[in-house]
Design a protein around this motif. Structure first.
Motif, PDB file in Angstrom:
ATOM      1  N   UNK A 116      -3.044 103.871   3.229  1.00 44.53           N
ATOM      2  CA  UNK A 116      -1.727 104.092   3.842  1.00 44.53           C
ATOM      3  C   UNK A 116      -1.893 104.886   5.134  1.00 44.53           C
ATOM      4  N   UNK A 117      -0.803 104.910   5.941  1.00 45.21           N
ATOM      5  CA  UNK A 117      -0.794 105.737   7.138  1.00 45.21           C
ATOM      6  C   UNK A 117      -1.702 105.260   8.246  1.00 45.21           C
ATOM      7  N   UNK A 118      -1.864 103.952   8.388  1.00 48.31           N
ATOM      8  CA  UNK A 118      -2.721 103.398   9.434  1.00 48.31           C
ATOM      9  C   UNK A 118      -2.030 103.495  10.800  1.00 48.31           C
ATOM     10  N   UNK A 165      -1.429  96.185  -6.867  1.00 47.48           N
ATOM     11  CA  UNK A 165      -2.004  97.524  -6.972  1.00 47.48           C
ATOM     12  C   UNK A 165      -3.445  97.547  -6.467  1.00 47.48           C
ATOM     13  N   UNK A 166      -4.197  96.479  -6.756  1.00 46.39           N
ATOM     14  CA  UNK A 166      -5.569  96.380  -6.247  1.00 46.39           C
ATOM     15  C   UNK A 166      -5.575  96.380  -4.724  1.00 46.39           C
ATOM     16  N   UNK A 167      -4.671  95.602  -4.128  1.00 46.57           N
ATOM     17  CA  UNK A 167      -4.575  95.559  -2.675  1.00 46.57           C
ATOM     18  C   UNK A 167      -4.176  96.899  -2.082  1.00 46.57           C
ATOM     19  N   UNK A 217       1.611  97.929   3.225  1.00 47.93           N
ATOM     20  CA  UNK A 217       0.830  98.852   4.050  1.00 47.93           C
ATOM     21  C   UNK A 217       1.172  98.735   5.540  1.00 47.93           C
ATOM     22  N   UNK A 218       1.799  97.627   5.923  1.00 52.39           N
ATOM     23  CA  UNK A 218       2.290  97.520   7.294  1.00 52.39           C
ATOM     24  C   UNK A 218       3.404  98.506   7.581  1.00 52.39           C
ATOM     25  N   UNK A 219       4.130  98.910   6.529  1.00 50.69           N
ATOM     26  CA  UNK A 219       5.167  99.940   6.623  1.00 50.69           C
ATOM     27  C   UNK A 219       6.232  99.621   7.670  1.00 50.69           C
ATOM     28  N   UNK A 220       6.499  98.325   7.834  1.00 51.61           N
ATOM     29  CA  UNK A 220       7.515  97.906   8.800  1.00 51.61           C
ATOM     30  C   UNK A 220       8.681  97.197   8.113  1.00 51.61           C
ATOM     31  N   UNK A 259      -0.900  98.360  11.696  1.00 54.99           N
ATOM     32  CA  UNK A 259       0.222  97.987  10.824  1.00 54.99           C
ATOM     33  C   UNK A 259       0.965  96.776  11.363  1.00 54.99           C
ATOM     34  N   UNK A 260       1.054  96.652  12.684  1.00 56.07           N
ATOM     35  CA  UNK A 260       1.692  95.482  13.289  1.00 56.07           C
ATOM     36  C   UNK A 260       0.904  94.221  12.953  1.00 56.07           C
ATOM     37  N   UNK A 261      -0.417  94.326  12.875  1.00 56.79           N
ATOM     38  CA  UNK A 261      -1.250  93.177  12.505  1.00 56.79           C
ATOM     39  C   UNK A 261      -1.158  92.874  11.007  1.00 56.79           C
ATOM     40  N   UNK A 262      -1.001  93.910  10.194  1.00 59.35           N
ATOM     41  CA  UNK A 262      -0.944  93.707   8.751  1.00 59.35           C
ATOM     42  C   UNK A 262       0.282  92.904   8.328  1.00 59.35           C
ATOM     43  N   UNK A 263       1.395  93.095   9.025  1.00 56.64           N
ATOM     44  CA  UNK A 263       2.623  92.410   8.644  1.00 56.64           C
ATOM     45  C   UNK A 263       2.478  90.886   8.706  1.00 56.64           C
TER      46      UNK A 263
END
Length: 251
Positions: free
Chosen positions: A107-109, A99-101, A38-41, A114-118
């Motif tokens: 998506x699309x945050x 899949x649960x996560x 979900x970080x999409x990086x 997204x920088x924090x999610x990574x």
């Protein structure tokens, strides 16, 4: 034919703790993967492959993770690797946990989120690895493949690991998987982090061999009350071997 699992020969309190730690670790491993995705990086090499297959087939992330794990497990046969209980649980649970996560995290945050999610995902994944490996139920499919090839060929672990992950990364990228700064960050950080979390969460076990030797009047190996050697850092998803020291890049 599945092996007889000897990893259950522990006193009930220790076995219960190991099982809880195993399942919590596998759940968190899937959540860690979802955070990174979900970080999409950019994601770990095996997850790049999973994303690529997902784009080409339309299947969800979780089922592809399970299918890939089963395929990798079949590759254990020619190198004579034997799965542990944790290996089987890894195959069955990490995909659904991811899949649960992915269901819980939209998506699309915004970019700053997204920088924090990574880094959060990498940290959660490292903690999950320490929990899962520290339970001593056997390596995950991907790390078992790595250590099995190492054992059969004598090639160095880092050569085997790098070769496998470069092939997987290239295949995933060609299929449309997300390669980016997150892929590099995962490779650089997961080894040192797991080098800390694996010994931190390793459960001290009473030696089954010592108990057996005592019953027969033999000499016991001097490993009672000590944790087993720390394994290699994971190759996502999950999971890691139970025979080699942590190493980057990085079940």
């Amino acid at each position: 034919m599945l092996p007889r699992f000897t990893s259950f020969r522990d006193p009930a309190p220790i076995l219960a703790r190991r099982l809880v730690q195993l399942y919590v670790g596998l759940l968190l491993y899937g959540i860690g993967i979802a955070l990174i995705v979900r970080g999409e990086l950019g994601v770990a090499p095996w997850d790049v492959l999973t994303q690529g297959i997902s784009k080409q087939t339309g299947l969800n992330f979780g089922p592809i993770t399970v299918i890939t794990s089963v395929f990798v497990l079949l590759l254990w046969i020619p190198i004579r690797q034997r799965p542990g209980f944790g290996t089987i649980m890894n195959v069955l649970l990490v995909g659904p946990a991811a899949d649960l996560g992915l269901w819980l995290i939209p998506a699309g945050l915004d970019l700053w989120v997204r920088i924090l999610l990574l880094p959060a995902g990498i940290l959660v994944l490292a903690i999950a690895t320490g929990l899962y490996i520290g339970a001593h139920f056997g390596p995950g499919p991907r790390d078992g493949l790595m250590t099995g090839i190492h054992a059969r060929t004598g090639w160095r672990i880092w050569i085997v690991r790098t070769s496998i992950e470069l092939v997987v990364l290239a295949a995933g990228w060609l299929l449309g998987g997300n390669v980016g700064i997150g892929t590099v960050a995962f490779a650089v950080l997961i080894g040192p982090l797991c080098g800390y979390t694996i010994p931190l969460f390793a459960i001290r076990r009473a030696s089954v061999e010592r108990a057996d030797a005592g019953a027969s009047g033999g000499t016991a190996p001097q490993q009672a009350g000590t944790a087993t050697a720390a394994p290699a850092a994971p190759t996502s998803p999950g999971v890691a071997s139970s025979t080699a020291a942590p190493a980057a890049p990085a079940p």
